[in-house]
Design a protein around this motif. Sequence first.
Motif, PDB file in Angstrom:
ATOM      1  N   ARG A   1       0.843  -1.214   0.000  1.00 38.33           N
ATOM      2  CA  ARG A   1       0.000   0.000   0.000  1.00 38.33           C
ATOM      3  C   ARG A   1       0.871   1.254   0.000  1.00 38.33           C
ATOM      4  O   ARG A   1       0.527   2.263  -0.609  1.00 38.33           O
TER       5      ARG A   1
ATOM      6  N   VAL B   1       1.954   1.924  -3.400  1.00 36.25           N
ATOM      7  CA  VAL B   1       0.890   2.535  -4.224  1.00 36.25           C
ATOM      8  C   VAL B   1       0.887   4.057  -4.037  1.00 36.25           C
ATOM      9  O   VAL B   1       0.737   4.816  -4.997  1.00 36.25           O
ATOM     10  N   VAL B   2       1.099   4.515  -2.794  1.00 34.96           N
ATOM     11  CA  VAL B   2       1.131   5.969  -2.551  1.00 34.96           C
ATOM     12  C   VAL B   2       2.234   6.591  -3.404  1.00 34.96           C
ATOM     13  O   VAL B   2       2.025   7.593  -4.098  1.00 34.96           O
TER      14      VAL B   2
ATOM     15  N   GLN C   1       3.752   5.310  -6.063  1.00 35.71           N
ATOM     16  CA  GLN C   1       3.498   5.175  -7.512  1.00 35.71           C
ATOM     17  C   GLN C   1       2.514   6.247  -7.978  1.00 35.71           C
ATOM     18  O   GLN C   1       2.689   6.871  -9.020  1.00 35.71           O
ATOM     19  N   THR C   2       1.476   6.460  -7.161  1.00 34.41           N
ATOM     20  CA  THR C   2       0.453   7.436  -7.535  1.00 34.41           C
ATOM     21  C   THR C   2       1.068   8.826  -7.644  1.00 34.41           C
ATOM     22  O   THR C   2       0.757   9.592  -8.556  1.00 34.41           O
TER      23      THR C   2
ATOM     24  N   GLU D   1       3.495   9.033 -10.804  1.00 30.50           N
ATOM     25  CA  GLU D   1       2.920   9.074 -12.149  1.00 30.50           C
ATOM     26  C   GLU D   1       2.665  10.536 -12.498  1.00 30.50           C
ATOM     27  O   GLU D   1       1.752  11.151 -11.951  1.00 30.50           O
TER      28      GLU D   1
ATOM     29  N   ARG E   1      -2.874  11.573  -0.568  1.00 31.65           N
ATOM     30  CA  ARG E   1      -4.002  10.694  -0.197  1.00 31.65           C
ATOM     31  C   ARG E   1      -3.520   9.523   0.647  1.00 31.65           C
ATOM     32  O   ARG E   1      -3.888   8.361   0.429  1.00 31.65           O
TER      33      ARG E   1
ATOM     34  N   LEU F   1      -5.347   5.802   0.800  1.00 33.44           N
ATOM     35  CA  LEU F   1      -4.711   4.690   0.086  1.00 33.44           C
ATOM     36  C   LEU F   1      -4.130   3.626   1.014  1.00 33.44           C
ATOM     37  O   LEU F   1      -3.863   2.509   0.586  1.00 33.44           O
TER      38      LEU F   1
END
Length: 544
Positions: free
Chosen positions: A425, A428-429, A431-432, A435, A530, A534
């Motif tokens: 998780r 993911v933070v 990666q987000t 991007e 976020r 996330l």
Amino acid sequence: MAIRSIATRPFDDQRPGTAGLRKKVRIFQQPHYLENFLQSVFNAAGDFSGATLVAGGDGRYWNREALSVLFRVAAGNGVGRIIVGRHGLLSTPAASHLIRLHEAAGGFLLTASHNPGGPDGDFGVKFDTANGGQAPESLTEAAWRASLEIEAYHVADMPEPELDRLGLQQAGDLQIEVVDPVADYADLMESLFDFPRIRKLLGNGRFRMRFDGLNAITGPYAMEILEHRLGAAPGTVVNAVPLPDFGGLHPDPNPVDAAHLVDWMTGPDAGDLAAASDGDGDRNMIVGRGMVVSPGDSLAVLAEHARRVPGYAGGLAGVARSMPTSRAVDRVAEALNIPCYETPTGWRYFCNLLDAGRVDLCGEESFGTSSSHAREKDGLWAVLFWLNLVAATERSVEELVHDHWQRFGRHAFARHDWFIPDSERAAVVMQTLQENPGRFDGTTLGDVHIERADSFAYHDPVDESVASGQGVRVFLADGSRVVFRLSGTGTQGATLRIYLEKYLPPDADHGGTGPELTAALGAFAAGLARVSELTGVARPAGVI
Ligand code: G16
């Protein structure tokens, strides 16, 4: 001396992080685990036949056992000589110095640095190269690849060396030289700083300081340098005996884990300077009366006044800071008209710049500062630098910092550490954010205006290597900055670090602590990334 090749199978978790391989002690204790990793380093690093290496550890739990494995694997790979600190102890900066002094081919440091020790704590292995600096990324990645393919490691059958006895001894074909871990390092410090002047300061009967060894490696070094060579009052150095579990103390010199020092310096009986170092002696925390000096400010003040210290009297060729570190030193470099480099987190990125003579002073927000005298950060060196400045300028620690803010403005700084048990998780933070960070350029959220954002990539000007994806930087219109990156030194879950920097111009009110002044910025940053949405984690686990 018989050398045996032992068949083994790869472990899939031996990729080094920010500073070597760090794992729970119990992971390291698995059969073949340490041998595999050491052999992978030898496989990746080339031929060490007949070479000299330096070895030692911070004295944490399992230090001796791991050293014994290291000796056997090193001898199995043809190493000719190992220089080791008495009792198996060496601080990280002292080891770096010994490698350079003896022109060794490199060294192994058994430490998990500022991570907790003991049977349930952490252990680690750092590998230094011939310049005394940590292995570059190209080598650590090669060692990791080798660890995934390993089929056998080589060990020598040899008697156990006697690490408590100074001098040369022969263990099979391997020569072992047990050295005083402190003496050469203390001599180096004496060559850089104005010891007579510091001795006068410490002996004037008014200046009171405390150095906390946190029961880790720096106790014996601080005792020799501060109390014996510089005549500080007995009792100046506390928690001075290295213990396998650090006596239950967390060996991380920061305002949270060393809160007792901050309490002393903000209480009615406050001294003039308090300081601490970490497990392996490369970090430092400096506390003035009523004030913790943030590492970014510390670097900036040292750069500003470096010419007052004998070892730097000729001036600095340049300075460097890691990317998340506050930009206070950038302003000093500009005033001094010297270059300032911004590198990824990890001391190893400074080493090319130091080797090439481009910089003399480097620092990181993670309580690390050092110079061209070594290729590692150096906790006691920073303390001595501050003492030298106080003695030479006759200004207190807090006066030096306030003077600096009045001249350059203040870069108020804090770090919010979000512990995220599920590392996917946390990924993911990042990666987000990563991007297309440029999508934030020019946007306004509430009353915060974002000028631009990017994913930091470092182009090493010396060897032209490129390190990309090193964190996301968000620059705000008021001169503030937010940085996001994942810690590379943890041993479980993931820690998302959010670095907050708020700029207050020279004529602004500079009152308040870094965490206080950046609290609103922290809430903004967490919202932008976020983080809670996330990860399900409500708040940071630590604010430093
Ligand atoms: C290590 C590195 C430092 C780095 C720090 C922070 O310190 O040597 O260069 O700044 O980790 O790492 P992270 O933010 O990835 O946790 P040490 O003292 O642990 O060796």
